[in-house]
Design an enzyme around this catalytic site. Structure first.
Site, mmCIF file in Angstrom:
data_model
loop_
_atom_site.group_PDB
_atom_site.id
_atom_site.type_symbol
_atom_site.label_atom_id
_atom_site.label_comp_id
_atom_site.label_asym_id
_atom_site.label_seq_id
_atom_site.Cartn_x
_atom_site.Cartn_y
_atom_site.Cartn_z
ATOM 1 N N SER A 133 0.723 -1.272 -0.100
ATOM 2 C CA SER A 133 0.001 -0.020 0.000
ATOM 3 C C SER A 133 0.894 1.393 -0.055
ATOM 4 O O SER A 133 0.316 2.295 -0.570
ATOM 5 C CB SER A 133 -0.797 -0.098 1.200
ATOM 6 O OG SER A 133 -0.101 -0.312 2.374
ATOM 7 N N ASP A 134 1.912 1.319 0.611
ATOM 8 C CA ASP A 134 2.759 2.198 0.596
ATOM 9 C C ASP A 134 3.531 2.542 -0.791
ATOM 10 O O ASP A 134 3.563 3.613 -1.191
ATOM 11 C CB ASP A 134 3.913 2.149 1.793
ATOM 12 C CG ASP A 134 3.313 2.743 2.872
ATOM 13 O OD1 ASP A 134 3.421 3.866 3.366
ATOM 14 O OD2 ASP A 134 2.995 1.708 3.725
#
Lengths: 409, 409
Positions: free
Chosen positions: A174-175
């Site tokens: 997700s990052d």
């Protein structure tokens, strides 16, 4: 025509980014800009939270992340708890093109540095605000880490085998996704500014960036509801995925080869590459549908072949027959991968002390603006003189007064 | 040609309004085309007569394949236009060439050399149109010893290093759910295209973009390369226990929940809650005061206690308690809960689109970022094959109706 851009081979030469970002998604977004010549000024403080990639990255891995996320950037130290620190930040806003941050929603307003406050200072400014859940909506004040968002979006429940706990993507997909989305949003805004002169505020919700990778799931749930395929399928694809399709054990400790066979033509080539083993004639494997239905039995047969070989041998033999196959590569494998080597994916560049650091290069090659990775992350506060004296034109006295007031602590 | 958009006095409706893209991509690049189309570019999907093979990828409406029923097609081709032609015939190739020369961007995912063999490679087009931006996405890039290797999404994840670290120590390496290697390549290609368009605004020059899926994946793992390059150890699979029990997900009463103890306070709040439930064991002891203890020598012992306790609570209880104390805790959402998400609805990320032709209404996901200068309603659902033959080949290329009929089949 801008001769600067033409001559340097850097798409973002002349763009200045005031970078308050502090963890993974944030610095990886601005690193994309830095690679193409943007002058990224990283605002740090020894008073800030100690996190991986921050000034106090003491572990070897933390040091690696600091360099990888911050290669080519400049660093200044500003204590935003002092009025002088805030004043210097505002003066930097006035001479920047982009301000980037990934704090929780209350931080920038508390410094008077939210978009509506800085716009009067610099009407063309582009402000990138990256947050877990976005700066509007009922959950805007909720806090998250990468793993929280992976869970919240559905990726954790969906990734893994049906008969074990889900695993989710390792680390923080997700990052990384948020970082790419942040860079894309800034580039779209730069294009828009060139066309209209207008800046804007970019509200990047990493939750939405990640949810955008759920593919057909939203449509599927909305029209097919309970009939939708919505559970974990391990290494098999849920929708006509072909077989074999998975990771197969090879010689050695934790060595695997990934193989995917979709069409009948590929199946014939695959069987040929294996030397036409007897099990390949089993009627259970006679058609694509049959192979998918009997994938467990098929996988067991395929593995009798792979366990006799190294993952590299299996890949080479299958690729020679035109089959999509590859070693399931570990960090060690990647470091000596001949393809990545030939394409110079890992760059060895000096850091501020002249020590050689290994940095990933951008995963695309641009023929006219190849970009550059020439140095590692800056030393903490390495660029105070350039930023305060040259960029802002501060006098000795002014700098000294600020120092006494603790603005650089 | 080109720079049409760049010379307009009108304020663009969307960030990429006015740019034209020829989209020749298969599954490896289909998301890249969607990203551009959803941001306002005129993305023309070129399909063979009879329709693109991606129209046969599931899931399907009501589980039944057939024209217009592929949710894969409907999802990935929003806001695109469609023309049909056979680029393997001289007339088709000549038409495609004209279309490419009248466009700003070409996106393709064929094996290296394939487009050159059709006379549609970058060099040949750039000789006539130096402003053209031309992006090729391939499994391993245009150069190097593996340039002709085949890959699927699975093999991309394997060779890029994401698969080895995803999963549990006792499962095989595990793919990420969906086609994340393809989409990562698409995401990276999109960054490169935007960089190139921005560079072109300053210099007038286009360029060639060579994207390797393997590199795209390798640059997206947070820790695989930095861990090996800075410690000499390869990162291993640890399920959803990233960073030991420090950033972790736990099995709870009704599923899984992410409980990140990123600060001393988060850890203290967690063990105090466990203590109130009479399940903290010896964790209130000062031996365990530092929250970094979660990745230290006592981690197995702590894990056992947290896991036993977590089973007593629901996802909602854990989320509510964590969020009310500003900790990044949240539920693992299952697929059938995604459409109930109040934040995704609250920010307008999810939208219900009524069918124009009597089919079911569907919920569509939005964009991965929010540019506040624009409202971004969906302009158009995915096209039927050749829906825009007359519009595109007639208006843009000035072909007569009978010519269009001959070329488009």
């Amino acid at each position: 025509m801008n001769d600067d851009a033409k001559q340097t081979g850097l798409a973002l030469k002349g763009i200045r980014v005031l970078d308050f970002t502090w963890i993974h998604a944030g610095p990886s977004a601005t690193r994309i800009l830095s690679d193409q010549g943007a002058e990224v000024i990283k605002v740090e403080s020894n008073n800030a939270l100690s996190v991986v990639g921050g000034p106090a990255s003491a572990t070897a891995r933390g040091l690696g992340q600091r360099h990888n996320w911050n290669a080519g950037k400049l660093s200044i130290s500003l204590n935003m708890k002092t009025p002088q620190g805030i004043d210097i930040a505002k003066r930097l806003v006035a001479v920047s093109d982009v301000v980037a941050e990934n704090f929780s929603g209350r931080v920038m307003p508390s410094w008077g540095l939210d978009y509506h406050s800085i716009r009067p200072i610099n009407p063309g400014i582009i402000m990138l605000s990256m947050s877990g859940l976005g700066r509007t909506g009922p959950w805007k004040d909720r806090v998250s880490y990468g793993q929280t968002l992976q869970a919240w979006s559905g990726f954790t429940e969906l990734t893994g085998f049906p008969d074990t706990d889900p695993s989710g993507p390792a680390s923080a997909y997700s990052d990384a996704v948020g970082g790419m989305a942040g860079a894309q949003a800034v580039l779209l805004a730069l294009i828009h500014r060139s066309r209209t002169g207008r800046g804007q505020w970019l509200d990047v919700s990493q939750f939405e960036s990640l949810s955008s990778l759920l593919e057909t799931l939203v449509l599927d749930m909305s029209v097919n509801r309970s009939a939708a395929v919505s559970t974990r399928t391990g290494n098999r694809l849920p929708h006509g995925g072909g077989a074999p399709h998975g990771a197969y054990r090879c010689q050695g400790d934790d060595r695997w080869v990934a193989i995917s066979v979709f069409t009948d033509e590929e199946w014939r080539a695959f069987v040929g590459a294996l030397g036409d083993p007897q099990w390949a004639d089993d009627p259970r494997f006679a058609s694509g549908d049959a192979r998918e239905r009997n994938a467990d039995a098929l996988d067991a047969c395929v593995e009798t072949w792979t366990v006799e070989r190294t993952a590299e041998e299996a890949m080479t033999l299958l690729q020679a027959a035109g089959i999509a196959a590859g070693v399931v590569q570990s960090g060690a494998d990647l470091s000596r991968d001949p393809q990545l080597k030939e394409r110079a994916f890992f760059r060895r560049v000096p850091d501020h002390q002249g020590e050689v650091r290994i940095i990933e290069s951008a995963p695309y090659k641009l023929s006219r603006t190849p970009g550059t990775v020439t140095r590692g992350a800056p030393a903490f506060a390495a660029d105070m003189t350039y930023v305060l004296r040259e960029l802002l034109g501060m006098s000795d006295d002014e700098v000294e007064d600020c120092a006494i007031a603790g603005a650089f602590d | 040609m080109t720079a049409r958009s760049e010379q307009s006095d009108m304020r663009p409706a969307l960030p990429l309004s006015g740019y034209r893209v020829v989209d020749l991509a298969g599954p490896m690049g289909v998301y890249c085309g969607k990203l551009m189309a959803d941001m306002g570019a005129d993305v023309i999907k070129v399909e063979p007569p009879g329709g693109d093979p991606m129209r046969e990828i599931g899931p399907f409406i009501d589980g039944q394949s057939g024209p217009g029923r592929s949710l894969y097609w409907l999802h990935f081709n929003t806001n695109k236009r469609s023309v049909t032609l056979d680029m393997r015939t001289p007339a088709g190739a000549a038409t495609l060439r004209k279309l490419a020369l009248a466009s700003d961007v070409v996106l393709e995912t064929r094996p290296p050399g394939h487009m050159d063999s059709l006379g549609l490679g970058y060099e040949s087009l750039a000789a006539e149109s130096p402003e053209l931006v031309y992006a090729s996405i391939t499994p391993f890039g245009q150069t190097g010893p593996y340039r002709d290797f085949k890959a699927s999404d699975l093999v991309g994840l394997a060779m890029g290093g994401y698969m080895y670290v995803t999963g549990w120590p006792d499962t095989p390496p595990t793919r990420l759910w969906g086609s994340q290697a393809y989409h990562t390549a698409s995401n990276r290609a999109y960054v490169a295209i935007l960089l190139s368009l921005y560079h072109r605004m300053a210099t007038g020059e286009g360029q060639y973009i060579d994207v390797s899926m393997q590199e795209a994946v390798a640059a997206t793992t947070e820790h695989v390369n930095t861990t090996f390059n800075y410690t000499g150890e390869s990162a291993v699979r640890c399920g959803f226990r990233h960073g030991g029990q420090f950033v972790a997900t736990w099995k709870c009463k009704d599923g899984y929940a992410s409980i990140t103890t990123n600060t001393r306070k988060a850890w203290d709040d967690l063990r105090a809650w466990m203590d109130r439930d009479g399940m903290a064991g010896d964790l209130m002891d000062e031996t365990y005061n530092d929250h970094f203890v979660l990745r230290g020598e006592h981690s197995a012992h702590i894990e056992e206690l947290i896991q036993a306790w977590a089973l007593r609570h629901t996802r909602q209880e854990i989320t509510d308690f964590g969020q009310s104390n500003h900790h990044p805790w949240g539920p693992a959402t299952t697929a059938d809960e995604i459409l109930e998400n109040e934040q995704l609805w609250g920010r307008g990320y999810l939208t219900t689109v009524e069918s124009a032709d009597g089919g079911p209404s569907m919920v569509y996901p939005g964009d991965p970022y929010r540019l506040t200068e624009f409202s971004q309603p969906m302009q158009r659902t995915a096209p039927v094959p050749g829906e825009h033959n007359a519009e595109v080949l007639g208006s843009i290329l000035g072909l007569a109706p009978d010519e269009i009929g001959r070329i488009s089949g």
